[in-house]
Design a protein around this motif. Structure first.
Motif, PDB file in Angstrom:
ATOM      1  N   ALA A  27      23.098   6.147  17.663  1.00  0.00           N
ATOM      2  CA  ALA A  27      24.298   5.549  17.063  1.00  0.00           C
ATOM      3  C   ALA A  27      25.491   6.493  17.115  1.00  0.00           C
ATOM      4  N   VAL A  28      25.287   7.775  16.821  1.00  0.00           N
ATOM      5  CA  VAL A  28      26.420   8.715  16.773  1.00  0.00           C
ATOM      6  C   VAL A  28      27.002   8.979  18.167  1.00  0.00           C
ATOM      7  N   PRO A  29      26.190   9.337  19.170  1.00  0.00           N
ATOM      8  CA  PRO A  29      26.811   9.542  20.486  1.00  0.00           C
ATOM      9  C   PRO A  29      27.385   8.262  21.082  1.00  0.00           C
ATOM     10  N   ARG A  30      26.818   7.101  20.752  1.00  0.00           N
ATOM     11  CA  ARG A  30      27.407   5.848  21.231  1.00  0.00           C
ATOM     12  C   ARG A  30      28.782   5.631  20.611  1.00  0.00           C
ATOM     13  N   LEU A  31      28.920   5.973  19.333  1.00  0.00           N
ATOM     14  CA  LEU A  31      30.239   5.911  18.698  1.00  0.00           C
ATOM     15  C   LEU A  31      31.206   6.861  19.399  1.00  0.00           C
ATOM     16  N   ALA A  32      30.742   8.055  19.712  1.00  0.00           N
ATOM     17  CA  ALA A  32      31.597   9.020  20.406  1.00  0.00           C
ATOM     18  C   ALA A  32      32.053   8.463  21.753  1.00  0.00           C
ATOM     19  N   GLU A  33      31.156   7.827  22.486  1.00  0.00           N
ATOM     20  CA  GLU A  33      31.530   7.220  23.766  1.00  0.00           C
ATOM     21  C   GLU A  33      32.633   6.186  23.573  1.00  0.00           C
ATOM     22  N   THR A  34      32.508   5.378  22.527  1.00  0.00           N
ATOM     23  CA  THR A  34      33.528   4.363  22.238  1.00  0.00           C
ATOM     24  C   THR A  34      34.870   5.016  21.924  1.00  0.00           C
ATOM     25  N   ILE A  35      34.844   6.077  21.132  1.00  0.00           N
ATOM     26  CA  ILE A  35      36.084   6.784  20.784  1.00  0.00           C
ATOM     27  C   ILE A  35      36.712   7.387  22.032  1.00  0.00           C
ATOM     28  N   PHE A  36      35.912   7.995  22.887  1.00  0.00           N
ATOM     29  CA  PHE A  36      36.451   8.580  24.118  1.00  0.00           C
ATOM     30  C   PHE A  36      37.118   7.509  24.985  1.00  0.00           C
ATOM     31  N   THR A  37      36.473   6.352  25.095  1.00  0.00           N
ATOM     32  CA  THR A  37      37.045   5.270  25.900  1.00  0.00           C
ATOM     33  C   THR A  37      38.362   4.792  25.312  1.00  0.00           C
ATOM     34  N   GLU A  38      38.402   4.673  23.970  1.00  0.00           N
ATOM     35  CA  GLU A  38      39.631   4.212  23.317  1.00  0.00           C
ATOM     36  C   GLU A  38      40.767   5.209  23.467  1.00  0.00           C
ATOM     37  N   ARG A  39      40.470   6.490  23.353  1.00  0.00           N
ATOM     38  CA  ARG A  39      41.519   7.511  23.298  1.00  0.00           C
ATOM     39  C   ARG A  39      41.854   8.124  24.657  1.00  0.00           C
ATOM     40  N   LEU A  40      40.869   8.147  25.557  1.00  0.00           N
ATOM     41  CA  LEU A  40      41.096   8.748  26.874  1.00  0.00           C
ATOM     42  C   LEU A  40      41.118   7.714  27.998  1.00  0.00           C
ATOM     43  N   GLY A  41      40.565   6.536  27.724  1.00  0.00           N
ATOM     44  CA  GLY A  41      40.433   5.517  28.762  1.00  0.00           C
ATOM     45  C   GLY A  41      39.230   5.740  29.649  1.00  0.00           C
ATOM     46  N   ARG A  42      38.389   6.716  29.290  1.00  0.00           N
ATOM     47  CA  ARG A  42      37.212   7.098  30.082  1.00  0.00           C
ATOM     48  C   ARG A  42      36.414   8.106  29.265  1.00  0.00           C
ATOM     49  N   GLN A  43      35.297   8.553  29.826  1.00  0.00           N
ATOM     50  CA  GLN A  43      34.555   9.643  29.210  1.00  0.00           C
ATOM     51  C   GLN A  43      35.185  10.977  29.642  1.00  0.00           C
ATOM     52  N   PRO A  44      35.177  11.985  28.767  1.00  0.00           N
ATOM     53  CA  PRO A  44      35.809  13.261  29.115  1.00  0.00           C
ATOM     54  C   PRO A  44      35.064  13.954  30.252  1.00  0.00           C
ATOM     55  N   ALA A  45      35.762  14.837  30.934  1.00  0.00           N
ATOM     56  CA  ALA A  45      35.150  15.597  32.022  1.00  0.00           C
ATOM     57  C   ALA A  45      34.310  16.759  31.495  1.00  0.00           C
ATOM     58  N   HIS A 133      38.922  26.510  21.749  1.00  0.00           N
ATOM     59  CA  HIS A 133      38.266  25.869  22.894  1.00  0.00           C
ATOM     60  C   HIS A 133      38.976  24.578  23.297  1.00  0.00           C
ATOM     61  N   SER A 134      40.228  24.425  22.851  1.00  0.00           N
ATOM     62  CA  SER A 134      41.005  23.218  23.123  1.00  0.00           C
ATOM     63  C   SER A 134      42.204  23.525  23.999  1.00  0.00           C
ATOM     64  N   ALA A 135      42.573  22.511  24.781  1.00  0.00           N
ATOM     65  CA  ALA A 135      43.824  22.505  25.534  1.00  0.00           C
ATOM     66  C   ALA A 135      44.634  21.324  25.022  1.00  0.00           C
ATOM     67  N   PRO A 136      45.932  21.266  25.292  1.00  0.00           N
ATOM     68  CA  PRO A 136      46.705  20.097  24.846  1.00  0.00           C
ATOM     69  C   PRO A 136      46.039  18.790  25.287  1.00  0.00           C
ATOM     70  N   GLY A 137      45.785  17.911  24.300  1.00  0.00           N
ATOM     71  CA  GLY A 137      45.134  16.642  24.579  1.00  0.00           C
ATOM     72  C   GLY A 137      43.648  16.612  24.290  1.00  0.00           C
ATOM     73  N   THR A 138      43.031  17.774  24.040  1.00  0.00           N
ATOM     74  CA  THR A 138      41.603  17.788  23.710  1.00  0.00           C
ATOM     75  C   THR A 138      41.328  16.931  22.486  1.00  0.00           C
ATOM     76  N   LEU A 139      40.274  16.104  22.578  1.00  0.00           N
ATOM     77  CA  LEU A 139      39.852  15.265  21.449  1.00  0.00           C
ATOM     78  C   LEU A 139      38.771  15.982  20.653  1.00  0.00           C
ATOM     79  N   LEU A 140      38.889  15.922  19.337  1.00  0.00           N
ATOM     80  CA  LEU A 140      37.914  16.502  18.418  1.00  0.00           C
ATOM     81  C   LEU A 140      37.350  15.385  17.550  1.00  0.00           C
ATOM     82  N   ILE A 141      36.019  15.302  17.472  1.00  0.00           N
ATOM     83  CA  ILE A 141      35.362  14.348  16.570  1.00  0.00           C
ATOM     84  C   ILE A 141      34.515  15.140  15.583  1.00  0.00           C
TER      85      ILE A 141
END
Length: 250
Positions: A27-45, A133-141
């Motif tokens: 459930a938790v990583p699936r939520l993270a995948e959803t957040i990445f899609t919403e905020r980045l439009g894809r999964q992070p690299a 460990h962040s660059a401009p635009g890095t997402l933190l959950i």
């Protein structure tokens, strides 16, 4: 401080940790995948998971993220993670001082890992680590305990494997002045009783916002889950901003 393995039965035995915290169908990583899609439009690299435990969530996310790393303070957890998930880059490290000398497109901190850091100065150091460990635009959950929903924390736990059957009842006590939540758990098994104990730091929303903003993170929103072990959780999403840009005049 971080989790203290001598006080919690499941932190001493990662194989039992994965039985009790079964992941609720990821459930938790699936939520993270959803957040990445919403905020980045894809999964992070690239993804850094701080407080990765046994690495199970990271293993799930690594299916669609090519560059992942996991860090945990406890050697026993990392040893287990490396044994079970050897394809992932795992490190033993303290979230207050960790420096991998690189940045990631996303950072996660699940399982109340941040709640195991109690002192204000140490929380600030942990958030500084996220920023390092962040660059401009890095997402933190961040998964944190919602102080207004502590009644949703699980009270009963079960281990049911061929070699061990045990049930536990948890009791919680809040220390309001210190913003600490103490959990005492008694495991009942055929061989007798086993007691364990852990203390969590509670962070209120504006307080967390202060720590994040102080290290150049902007909160984007928060999510909830109804699964039994995460019903008291708030999954706070923040984005690292460009801290080199000049501030606008007031």
């Amino acid at each position: 401080m971080h989790r203290q393995p001598d006080t919690d039965l499941l932190y001493r035995h990662p194989e039992l940790y994965e039985v009790v915290y079964d992941g609720d169908n990821h459930a938790v990583p699936r939520l993270a995948e959803t957040i990445f899609t919403e905020r980045l439009g894809r999964q992070p690299a690239s993804l850094l998971d701080i407080g990765c435990g046994t690495g199970r969530d990271l293993e799930y996310l690594a299916k669609h993220i090519p560059d992942v790393a996991g860090v945990d303070h406890q050697q026993v957890m990392i040893d287990y993670a490396r044994q079970r998930r050897g394809q992932i880059d795992f490190h033993v490290g303290d979230m207050r001082t960790l420096r991998l000398h690189r940045t990631f497109e996303a950072i996660t901190c699940f399982g109340y890992a941040l709640a195991n850091v109690h002192a204000n100065r140490d929380i600030d150091k942990a958030v500084a680590t996220f920023a390092a460990h962040s660059a401009p635009g890095t997402l933190l959950i961040l998964e944190v305990i919602d102080p207004l929903r502590t009644d949703k924390l699980p009270r009963s736990f079960t281990i049911d494997i061929p070699d061990l059957r045990a049930d536990a009842i948890a009791e919680y006590r809040q220390h309001h002045a210190q913003q600490l939540l103490e959990r005492r758990r008694t495991w009942r098994r055929a061989q007798g009783l086993v007691h364990d104990h852990v203390t969590f730091r509670l962070l209120y929303p504006k307080e967390l916002e202060y720590y994040l903003d102080n290290h150049h993170f902007d909160i984007l929103g928060a999510h909830e889950l109804r699964e039994k072990h995460n019903a008291a959780s708030a999954f706070v999403v923040a984005r690292y901003r460009d801290n080199t840009a000049p501030e606008e005049p007031p």
